[in-house]
Design a protein around this motif. Structure first.
Motif, short mmCIF file in Angstrom:
data_model
loop_
_atom_site.label_atom_id
_atom_site.label_comp_id
_atom_site.label_asym_id
_atom_site.label_seq_id
_atom_site.Cartn_x
_atom_site.Cartn_y
_atom_site.Cartn_z
N UNK A 88 38.23 38.13 56.84
CA UNK A 88 38.35 37.15 55.78
C UNK A 88 39.57 36.28 56.00
N UNK A 89 39.68 35.25 55.18
CA UNK A 89 40.79 34.32 55.32
C UNK A 89 41.39 34.01 53.95
N UNK A 90 42.68 33.83 53.92
CA UNK A 90 43.36 33.41 52.70
C UNK A 90 43.10 34.31 51.51
N UNK A 91 42.61 33.71 50.41
CA UNK A 91 42.40 34.45 49.17
C UNK A 91 41.26 35.45 49.26
N UNK A 92 40.47 35.41 50.36
CA UNK A 92 39.39 36.38 50.53
C UNK A 92 39.94 37.76 50.84
N UNK A 93 41.17 37.82 51.35
CA UNK A 93 41.77 39.09 51.77
C UNK A 93 42.65 39.67 50.66
N UNK A 94 42.93 40.95 50.77
CA UNK A 94 43.75 41.65 49.78
C UNK A 94 45.17 41.08 49.77
N UNK A 95 45.65 40.80 48.56
CA UNK A 95 47.01 40.29 48.37
C UNK A 95 47.72 41.23 47.41
N UNK A 96 48.74 41.90 47.88
CA UNK A 96 49.41 42.93 47.08
C UNK A 96 50.01 42.38 45.79
N UNK A 97 50.28 41.09 45.76
CA UNK A 97 50.89 40.49 44.58
C UNK A 97 49.87 40.09 43.52
N UNK A 98 48.63 39.86 43.95
CA UNK A 98 47.65 39.33 43.00
C UNK A 98 46.34 40.13 42.92
N UNK A 99 45.95 40.80 43.97
CA UNK A 99 44.65 41.48 43.99
C UNK A 99 44.66 42.73 43.11
N UNK A 100 43.51 43.00 42.48
CA UNK A 100 43.38 44.15 41.58
C UNK A 100 42.03 44.83 41.80
N UNK A 101 41.90 46.02 41.23
CA UNK A 101 40.63 46.74 41.30
C UNK A 101 39.55 46.00 40.52
#
Length: 276
Positions: A88-101
């Protein structure tokens, strides 16, 4: 093990977490309307690593041995960029600051369990703009709906622990609509299309017949075809398989207390010998 629960997305995703193991979570989502997954229940287990939220959770799908989506493997693997199980690219990938379950669950429900899952397969999106690709996508939906029905039976007969009441309640409420959809598709309508409400259909039929009488035009057999999208060409095996699934679902829904009176009456009528 004690569990607590909460629900999201207008009661279409339910979650239970272990009070003794806060790294474990089990979720069930209701298949979206307008898709071959409608009214189905799809269960997922998640485990949060010690590095969470720096790393995404590991998610397992309860497949029952069926692969009903390119992103959901029969072995339970969930293929999703957000989980790091697909590129994936950019926002498609896990972001520790924003991604959630919650983001993971909504992504599965909205992006994976979609209207035409055939095009989820990498590279197949290029066929979305031609007739052959669209035809294959419809055939894929036919197979997917059959798998979804089998998944319903799997959940009814072996409901995941701590979700027994939810499974029974869901199919008690939606059983009649699911059976109506099965019959509608067997009549030649597209999987995922809107099934006419019985009361509305009767009113339209009465109105059409009345108009025919007043204009001197008599409807054929006193009926009109109210099936939107009727005439989908399918192999005979689709109807044969659906008839078997319909009978199994009818039996299980009866056990759960769903409103199946109409379908049971139709079955009884068919079983009676024709009058001499």
């Amino acid at each position: 093990m004690n569990y607590c629960s909460s629900d999201f997305c207008a009661a279409s995703i339910y979650v239970r977490v272990s009070e003794n193991r806060m790294d474990l979570l089990r979720a069930v989502m209701i298949g979206p309307q307008g898709t071959p997954y409608h009214d189905g229940l799809f269960f997922f287990d998640a485990q949060f690593p010690a590095s969470y939220p720096a790393s995404p959770p590991t998610v397992y799908y309860h497949s029952g041995g069926l692969r009903l989506n390119p992103n959901l493997y029969a072995c339970g693997k969930v293929c999703l960029s957000l989980l790091g199980t697909w590129e994936g690219h950019g926002c498609e990938k896990w972001n520790s600051a924003h991604s959630t379950m919650l983001q993971v669950l909504i992504s599965i429900q909205a992006l994976v369990l979609n209207e035409k899952p055939y095009f989820n397969e990498p590279g197949y999106e290029t066929y979305a703009n031609n007739a052959s690709g669209q035809r294959t996508a419809l055939e894929y939906n036919d197979t997917t709906f059959q798998y979804s029905c089998r998944t319903m039976l799997y959940s009814l007969r072996r409901a995941p622990q701590h979700f027994e009441d939810l499974v029974a309640g869901h199919f008690r409420e939606r059983g009649r609509a699911i059976l109506a959809a099965c019959k509608y598709y067997m009549e030649g309508n597209k999987v995922g299309s809107v099934v006419p409400d019985e009361d509305d259909e009767d009113k339209e039929l009465e109105s059409a017949n009345a108009e025919g009488s007043s204009s001197g035009v008599k409807p054929k057999n006193n009926q009109v075809d109210l099936r939107a999208g009727a005439g989908v060409v399918r192999p005979a095996s689709f109807k044969t398989n659906m008839e078997v699934l319909f009978e199994e679902l009818l039996m299980e829904f009866n056990v759960k207390g769903a409103d199946t009176k109409k379908f049971c009456a139709e079955k009884l009528k068919k079983s009676q010998p024709a009058a001499a």
